[in-house]
Design a protein around this motif. Sequence first.
Motif, PDB file in Angstrom:
ATOM      1  N   GLY A 161      -2.705  10.349   5.932  1.00 48.80           N
ATOM      2  CA  GLY A 161      -2.713   9.426   4.810  1.00 48.80           C
ATOM      3  C   GLY A 161      -1.736   8.272   4.954  1.00 48.80           C
ATOM      4  O   GLY A 161      -0.805   8.285   5.768  1.00 48.80           O
ATOM      5  N   ALA A 162      -1.969   7.245   4.119  1.00 43.97           N
ATOM      6  CA  ALA A 162      -1.226   5.984   4.213  1.00 43.97           C
ATOM      7  C   ALA A 162       0.270   6.123   3.913  1.00 43.97           C
ATOM      8  O   ALA A 162       1.086   5.517   4.610  1.00 43.97           O
ATOM      9  N   PHE A 169      -9.526  12.812   1.282  1.00 48.86           N
ATOM     10  CA  PHE A 169     -10.560  13.355   2.172  1.00 48.86           C
ATOM     11  C   PHE A 169     -11.764  13.814   1.355  1.00 48.86           C
ATOM     12  O   PHE A 169     -12.902  13.680   1.799  1.00 48.86           O
ATOM     13  N   TYR A 170     -11.513  14.333   0.160  1.00 51.37           N
ATOM     14  CA  TYR A 170     -12.601  14.897  -0.651  1.00 51.37           C
ATOM     15  C   TYR A 170     -13.178  13.828  -1.590  1.00 51.37           C
ATOM     16  O   TYR A 170     -14.195  13.206  -1.290  1.00 51.37           O
ATOM     17  N   GLU A 171     -12.534  13.548  -2.708  1.00 51.24           N
ATOM     18  CA  GLU A 171     -13.112  12.626  -3.701  1.00 51.24           C
ATOM     19  C   GLU A 171     -13.375  11.242  -3.106  1.00 51.24           C
ATOM     20  O   GLU A 171     -14.451  10.669  -3.270  1.00 51.24           O
ATOM     21  N   GLY A 172     -12.391  10.701  -2.400  1.00 51.35           N
ATOM     22  CA  GLY A 172     -12.480   9.323  -1.891  1.00 51.35           C
ATOM     23  C   GLY A 172     -13.573   9.148  -0.862  1.00 51.35           C
ATOM     24  O   GLY A 172     -14.044   8.036  -0.614  1.00 51.35           O
ATOM     25  N   GLN A 173     -13.974  10.241  -0.230  1.00 54.35           N
ATOM     26  CA  GLN A 173     -15.057  10.188   0.761  1.00 54.35           C
ATOM     27  C   GLN A 173     -16.327  10.823   0.181  1.00 54.35           C
ATOM     28  O   GLN A 173     -17.205  11.259   0.918  1.00 54.35           O
ATOM     29  N   GLU A 174     -16.373  10.896  -1.138  1.00 52.43           N
ATOM     30  CA  GLU A 174     -17.536  11.372  -1.883  1.00 52.43           C
ATOM     31  C   GLU A 174     -17.969  12.772  -1.464  1.00 52.43           C
ATOM     32  O   GLU A 174     -19.158  13.053  -1.323  1.00 52.43           O
ATOM     33  N   GLU A 177     -11.970   7.252   7.341  1.00 55.11           N
ATOM     34  CA  GLU A 177     -10.739   7.933   7.765  1.00 55.11           C
ATOM     35  C   GLU A 177      -9.632   7.532   6.785  1.00 55.11           C
ATOM     36  O   GLU A 177      -9.927   6.949   5.739  1.00 55.11           O
ATOM     37  N   MET A 178      -8.376   7.828   7.098  1.00 57.70           N
ATOM     38  CA  MET A 178      -7.352   7.719   6.054  1.00 57.70           C
ATOM     39  C   MET A 178      -6.067   6.974   6.445  1.00 57.70           C
ATOM     40  O   MET A 178      -5.075   7.070   5.711  1.00 57.70           O
TER      41      MET A 178
END
Length: 256
Positions: free
Chosen positions: A74-75, A166-171, A200-201
């Motif tokens: 992550g960022a 990884f989950y919500e943000g990538q639907e 990716e993240m």
Amino acid sequence: MNNKMLYHIGFSKADLGEFPPEIALLSGDPQRANFIAQTHLQNVQLLSENRGLHSYLGDLPNGKKILSATSGMGAPSLSIVVNELVQVGIQKIIRIGTCGSIQPYISVGSIVISKGALCRQGAANDIAPVEYPATADPFLTVALVKAAQELKIEHYLGITASVDTFYEGQERTDSANPYLIRSLNGITEEYRRLNILNYEMEAGMLFKMAGVYNFAATAVCAVVAQRTMSEDVILSKKDLAINNAILTAICAAANI
Ligand SMILES: O=P(O)(O)O[C@H]1O[C@H](CO)[C@@H](O)[C@H]1O
Ligand SMILES: O=c1cc[nH]c(=O)[nH]1
């Protein structure tokens, strides 16, 4: 810049020796950073394992000094590591990551080379405004493409979606969260139609930092999930995909 020990990465500029490296290979996963160092570098020296941010100093086969380091996921984590790597003198960063393809023609096992990112990352707004472009360095990116061509590795060059989850943000709906907010419903299909290649993240944050701090960055990601078919990471092909990304980055690093 001085020789102080950097708080998170756990080493100082002085630890990098008389001929310090300019290039860092940056993996999300500490095991990948270790694998790269043990498998592809010579004269490997462990610099630190602080907070799981494993960093190794070594030589490429052509003798060029290089770092293999860990960004974490992550960022926010990447932003800390990259800030400190730049403080110890790193000027070129190649992210070696994993990703999920969102185009039907990009299969698990292949690699995606990012020429830029749609940066949907909250922490990146601390670096630059949301409109600031998240673009890869053209020279490093071309070096990755040439390396993939030379190695005959199936590769795709294009735009990456860098998101915070990884989950919500990538639907993903196969998760502990039973509710996907309306703004994310259909986002993958929208990105697919916008010609975005993968999820990716970290790349978006890395590219914005490169623009603001004035270093060069690019990213190559192993495709480990095919999101037009399934939400799952395909474990049977994960190592093959990661090896393809690593080989490409090592070959490019030797030529830049
Ligand atoms: O394999 P890495 O480099 O960690 O990259 C990808 O994998 C993680 C999620 O599984 C995120 O960090 C994402 O960007
Ligand atoms: O689907 C995927 C696979 C790896 N990493 C991601 O961020 N998404």
